[in-house]
Design an enzyme around this catalytic site. Structure first.
Site, PDB file in Angstrom:
ATOM      1  N   TRP A  95       0.863  -1.180   0.000  1.00 53.35           N
ATOM      2  CA  TRP A  95       0.000   0.000   0.000  1.00 53.35           C
ATOM      3  C   TRP A  95       0.906   1.238   0.000  1.00 53.35           C
ATOM      4  O   TRP A  95       2.059   1.177   0.441  1.00 53.35           O
ATOM      5  CB  TRP A  95      -0.952   0.016   1.201  1.00 53.35           C
ATOM      6  CG  TRP A  95      -0.318  -0.041   2.559  1.00 53.35           C
ATOM      7  CD1 TRP A  95      -0.147  -1.134   3.352  1.00 53.35           C
ATOM      8  CD2 TRP A  95       0.253   1.075   3.295  1.00 53.35           C
ATOM      9  NE1 TRP A  95       0.493  -0.796   4.515  1.00 53.35           N
ATOM     10  CE2 TRP A  95       0.749   0.552   4.515  1.00 53.35           C
ATOM     11  CE3 TRP A  95       0.395   2.433   3.049  1.00 53.35           C
ATOM     12  CZ2 TRP A  95       1.369   1.352   5.480  1.00 53.35           C
ATOM     13  CZ3 TRP A  95       1.016   3.229   4.009  1.00 53.35           C
ATOM     14  CH2 TRP A  95       1.492   2.696   5.207  1.00 53.35           C
ATOM     15  N   GLU A 138       7.703   7.867  13.878  1.00 54.24           N
ATOM     16  CA  GLU A 138       7.885   7.243  12.553  1.00 54.24           C
ATOM     17  C   GLU A 138       8.705   8.148  11.629  1.00 54.24           C
ATOM     18  O   GLU A 138       9.487   7.665  10.809  1.00 54.24           O
ATOM     19  CB  GLU A 138       6.527   6.960  11.904  1.00 54.24           C
ATOM     20  CG  GLU A 138       5.680   5.916  12.630  1.00 54.24           C
ATOM     21  CD  GLU A 138       6.140   4.475  12.374  1.00 54.24           C
ATOM     22  OE1 GLU A 138       7.030   4.277  11.533  1.00 54.24           O
ATOM     23  OE2 GLU A 138       5.618   3.577  13.035  1.00 54.24           O
ATOM     24  N   GLU A 176       9.088   1.312   6.085  1.00 52.61           N
ATOM     25  CA  GLU A 176       8.762   2.121   7.265  1.00 52.61           C
ATOM     26  C   GLU A 176       8.529   3.592   6.898  1.00 52.61           C
ATOM     27  O   GLU A 176       7.719   4.278   7.527  1.00 52.61           O
ATOM     28  CB  GLU A 176       9.898   2.035   8.295  1.00 52.61           C
ATOM     29  CG  GLU A 176       9.954   0.725   9.050  1.00 52.61           C
ATOM     30  CD  GLU A 176       8.905   0.656  10.157  1.00 52.61           C
ATOM     31  OE1 GLU A 176       8.388   1.701  10.573  1.00 52.61           O
ATOM     32  OE2 GLU A 176       8.595  -0.472  10.589  1.00 52.61           O
ATOM     33  N   HIS A 179       5.086   4.963   6.730  1.00 48.32           N
ATOM     34  CA  HIS A 179       4.269   5.156   7.934  1.00 48.32           C
ATOM     35  C   HIS A 179       4.195   6.628   8.339  1.00 48.32           C
ATOM     36  O   HIS A 179       3.120   7.181   8.548  1.00 48.32           O
ATOM     37  CB  HIS A 179       4.817   4.321   9.100  1.00 48.32           C
ATOM     38  CG  HIS A 179       4.857   2.855   8.803  1.00 48.32           C
ATOM     39  ND1 HIS A 179       5.446   1.934   9.638  1.00 48.32           N
ATOM     40  CD2 HIS A 179       4.387   2.141   7.736  1.00 48.32           C
ATOM     41  CE1 HIS A 179       5.328   0.720   9.113  1.00 48.32           C
ATOM     42  NE2 HIS A 179       4.696   0.819   7.964  1.00 48.32           N
ATOM     43  N   GLU A 229       9.332  -3.311  17.156  1.00 45.59           N
ATOM     44  CA  GLU A 229       8.299  -3.593  16.154  1.00 45.59           C
ATOM     45  C   GLU A 229       7.042  -4.136  16.812  1.00 45.59           C
ATOM     46  O   GLU A 229       5.929  -3.811  16.409  1.00 45.59           O
ATOM     47  CB  GLU A 229       8.829  -4.579  15.101  1.00 45.59           C
ATOM     48  CG  GLU A 229       9.992  -4.052  14.288  1.00 45.59           C
ATOM     49  CD  GLU A 229       9.621  -2.927  13.321  1.00 45.59           C
ATOM     50  OE1 GLU A 229       8.702  -2.150  13.615  1.00 45.59           O
ATOM     51  OE2 GLU A 229      10.262  -2.826  12.274  1.00 45.59           O
ATOM     52  N   THR A 232       5.263  -1.174  18.414  1.00 47.87           N
ATOM     53  CA  THR A 232       4.575  -0.301  17.460  1.00 47.87           C
ATOM     54  C   THR A 232       3.378  -1.011  16.835  1.00 47.87           C
ATOM     55  O   THR A 232       2.364  -0.377  16.524  1.00 47.87           O
ATOM     56  CB  THR A 232       5.526   0.220  16.356  1.00 47.87           C
ATOM     57  OG1 THR A 232       6.267  -0.873  15.827  1.00 47.87           O
ATOM     58  CG2 THR A 232       6.477   1.263  16.891  1.00 47.87           C
ATOM     59  N   ASP A 261       2.125  -3.813   8.793  1.00 48.02           N
ATOM     60  CA  ASP A 261       3.558  -3.781   8.438  1.00 48.02           C
ATOM     61  C   ASP A 261       4.424  -4.085   9.657  1.00 48.02           C
ATOM     62  O   ASP A 261       5.394  -4.844   9.582  1.00 48.02           O
ATOM     63  CB  ASP A 261       3.966  -2.373   7.961  1.00 48.02           C
ATOM     64  CG  ASP A 261       3.657  -2.136   6.492  1.00 48.02           C
ATOM     65  OD1 ASP A 261       3.084  -3.022   5.837  1.00 48.02           O
ATOM     66  OD2 ASP A 261       3.997  -1.034   6.003  1.00 48.02           O
ATOM     67  N   GLU A 262       4.080  -3.456  10.770  1.00 55.11           N
ATOM     68  CA  GLU A 262       4.895  -3.632  11.985  1.00 55.11           C
ATOM     69  C   GLU A 262       4.913  -5.102  12.402  1.00 55.11           C
ATOM     70  O   GLU A 262       5.924  -5.629  12.843  1.00 55.11           O
ATOM     71  CB  GLU A 262       4.366  -2.780  13.153  1.00 55.11           C
ATOM     72  CG  GLU A 262       4.170  -1.292  12.868  1.00 55.11           C
ATOM     73  CD  GLU A 262       5.460  -0.507  12.647  1.00 55.11           C
ATOM     74  OE1 GLU A 262       6.516  -1.124  12.476  1.00 55.11           O
ATOM     75  OE2 GLU A 262       5.385   0.739  12.635  1.00 55.11           O
ATOM     76  N   HIS A 265       7.274  -6.991  10.217  1.00 57.30           N
ATOM     77  CA  HIS A 265       8.659  -6.683  10.606  1.00 57.30           C
ATOM     78  C   HIS A 265       9.024  -7.358  11.924  1.00 57.30           C
ATOM     79  O   HIS A 265      10.141  -7.845  12.098  1.00 57.30           O
ATOM     80  CB  HIS A 265       8.846  -5.164  10.741  1.00 57.30           C
ATOM     81  CG  HIS A 265       8.642  -4.429   9.446  1.00 57.30           C
ATOM     82  ND1 HIS A 265       8.377  -3.086   9.387  1.00 57.30           N
ATOM     83  CD2 HIS A 265       8.677  -4.851   8.160  1.00 57.30           C
ATOM     84  CE1 HIS A 265       8.254  -2.718   8.115  1.00 57.30           C
ATOM     85  NE2 HIS A 265       8.430  -3.771   7.360  1.00 57.30           N
TER      86      HIS A 265
HETATM   87 FE   FE2 Z   1       8.434  -0.511  12.681  1.00 53.85          FE
HETATM   88 FE   FE2 Z   2       6.655   2.078  11.562  1.00 56.80          FE
END
Ligand code: FE2
Ligand code: FE2
Length: 396
Positions: A95, A138, A176, A179, A229, A232, A261-262, A265
């Site tokens: 995205w 971020e 990242e 974000h 991670e 977050t 996403d976090e 990761h």
């Molecule tokens: Fe992160």
């Molecule tokens: Fe992030």
């Protein structure tokens, strides 16, 4: 996020964003300004130097990992190729911030902006304080890439290195970067926040750097990123949940997409540490225990807006109160990793390793007790003016 788990130290800690339990400071109406004022200066704005970090980090330790251990990370390059890079998402499938924001090329742009702003009016100030703090954290992504590139054996030696470690670091940074970009644009359009104050805070934070206590060691570095991670993932998940409660499904999707996403990761970094536990349990458990003793400090620890030297504590207090990131979340993360990395089952450790193992196995229950005691002592929370929201006051 330096955290010292003695009750006294706990009370006076500076609480790093996302990883540190904000509890202690939080309900205390007393704010000690002294501890965060930079040494040798009373007012950063009056300094003759063009820039001085609002907080200086004393006694920094570098290159603590025995030099021969670098070979371990060279030998893991094949593993990283097959087990780490697989957690990256192809750019074409990712995205992008534009997917969630009004399209400036569309005739309906102004209507979409107005709808966004109408929805934002239903969201309280305390939520915006936390969302701004999360966004600023971020936005300091350049600092985190720098941090990863301090690590012996995994750093990107050229800026375009083709080792899997370096490819991961650049691609992780690139993922990242979306974000902060998305949250920044959303907040700008919302009309609810003071963008100039926020932009200044970002500039201060990037200029200040961070103090993750990783000592150039990838053992420590990947333990640190695993924690960060997961923290977050939890906090963006909670801002998403709250946005939905406030009736803003679009903002909930924004936060939820970042959280996802976090999570990916977190899975990747956790697997690296799992591998390190498999091939070098002694060094890894000692690194984990030492990181926890020295406190997992978080990226926004040095956050400063040019006015509030305790901004991190204040922002963390609001995050704790509205349930975006709490002391309980912190303990849960510690406990999760002790179980996930099967610390209790490690065998063949040295005396030092066993000591670290014992420390880690008992840590979650010790912190939980401290947290419960801090909650019992919690007092009526004072209010605080935040420059990010035009000095409107928010309860801590
Ligand atoms: Fe992160
Ligand atoms: Fe992030």
């Amino acid at each position: 996020m330096a955290l010292n788990f003695s009750p006294m130290a706990f009370k006076s800690q500076k609480l790093p964003s996302h990883t540190l339990p904000p509890t202690a400071t939080l309900r205390s109406p007393k704010f000690c300004m002294v501890s965060t004022i930079p040494s040798g200066s009373k007012d950063v704005g009056n300094l003759k130097k063009p820039f001085a970090p609002p907080r200086e980090v004393p006694a920094q330790i570098t290159h603590s990992m025995p030099s021969h251990k670098v070979e371990i990370f060279k030998s893991l390059e094949g593993w990283a190729e097959n087990n780490l890079l697989t957690h990256l998402k192809p750019v074409e499938k990712c995205w992008q911030p534009a997917d969630f924001l009004p399209d400036p090329n569309s005739d309906g742009f102004y209507d979409q902006v107005n709808e966004l702003r109408e929805r934002a009016k239903e969201i309280p100030d305390d939520y915006f304080v936390v969302l701004v703090g999360d966004m600023i954290t971020e936005e300091a992504i350049s600092t985190y890439q720098t941090m990863l590139n301090t690590l012996d054996g995994t750093r990107d030696e050229t800026g375009a290195s083709l080792t899997p470690w370096a490819i991961w670091t650049r691609a992780w940074t690139a993922e990242e970067n979306r974000h902060g970009d998305l949250l920044n644009k959303y907040l700008y359009l919302s009309g609810r926040v003071d963008m100039r104050q926020i932009e200044k805070t970002i500039q201060y934070l990037i200029g200040s750097g961070m103090d993750p206590h990783t000592e150039n060691s990838p053992y420590r570095g990947f333990i640190y990123t695993s924690f960060q991670e997961r923290a977050t993932f939890i906090s963006h998940g909670n801002t998403g949940r709250l946005a939905k409660e406030y009736g803003d499904v679009n903002l909930a999707q924004i936060c939820g997409s970042i959280a996802s996403d976090e999570k990916r990761h977190e899975t990747a970094y956790t697997k690296i540490v799992e591998k390190l536990f498999e091939i070098d349990p002694n060094e890894t458990v000692c690194a984990l225990a030492d990181m926890m003793k020295k406190k997992i400090t978080m990226p926004a620890e040095f956050i400063y807006d040019g006015r509030d030297y305790n901004l991190f504590d204040h922002y963390s207090a609001v995050a704790q109160r509205i349930g975006v990131y709490t002391a309980k979340d912190y303990v849960d993360i510690v406990e999760y990793f002790v179980n996930r990395w099967k610390v209790e089952e490690l065998t063949g450790l040295s005396a030092e390793g066993r000591k670290a193992q014992d420390y880690m196995c008992g840590l979650p229950s010790r912190i939980r007790k401290l947290e419960e005691r801090a909650q019992e002592r919690a007092k009526e929370a004072p209010s605080m003016a935040f420059s990010w929201i035009f000095d409107r006051e928010v309860k801590l």
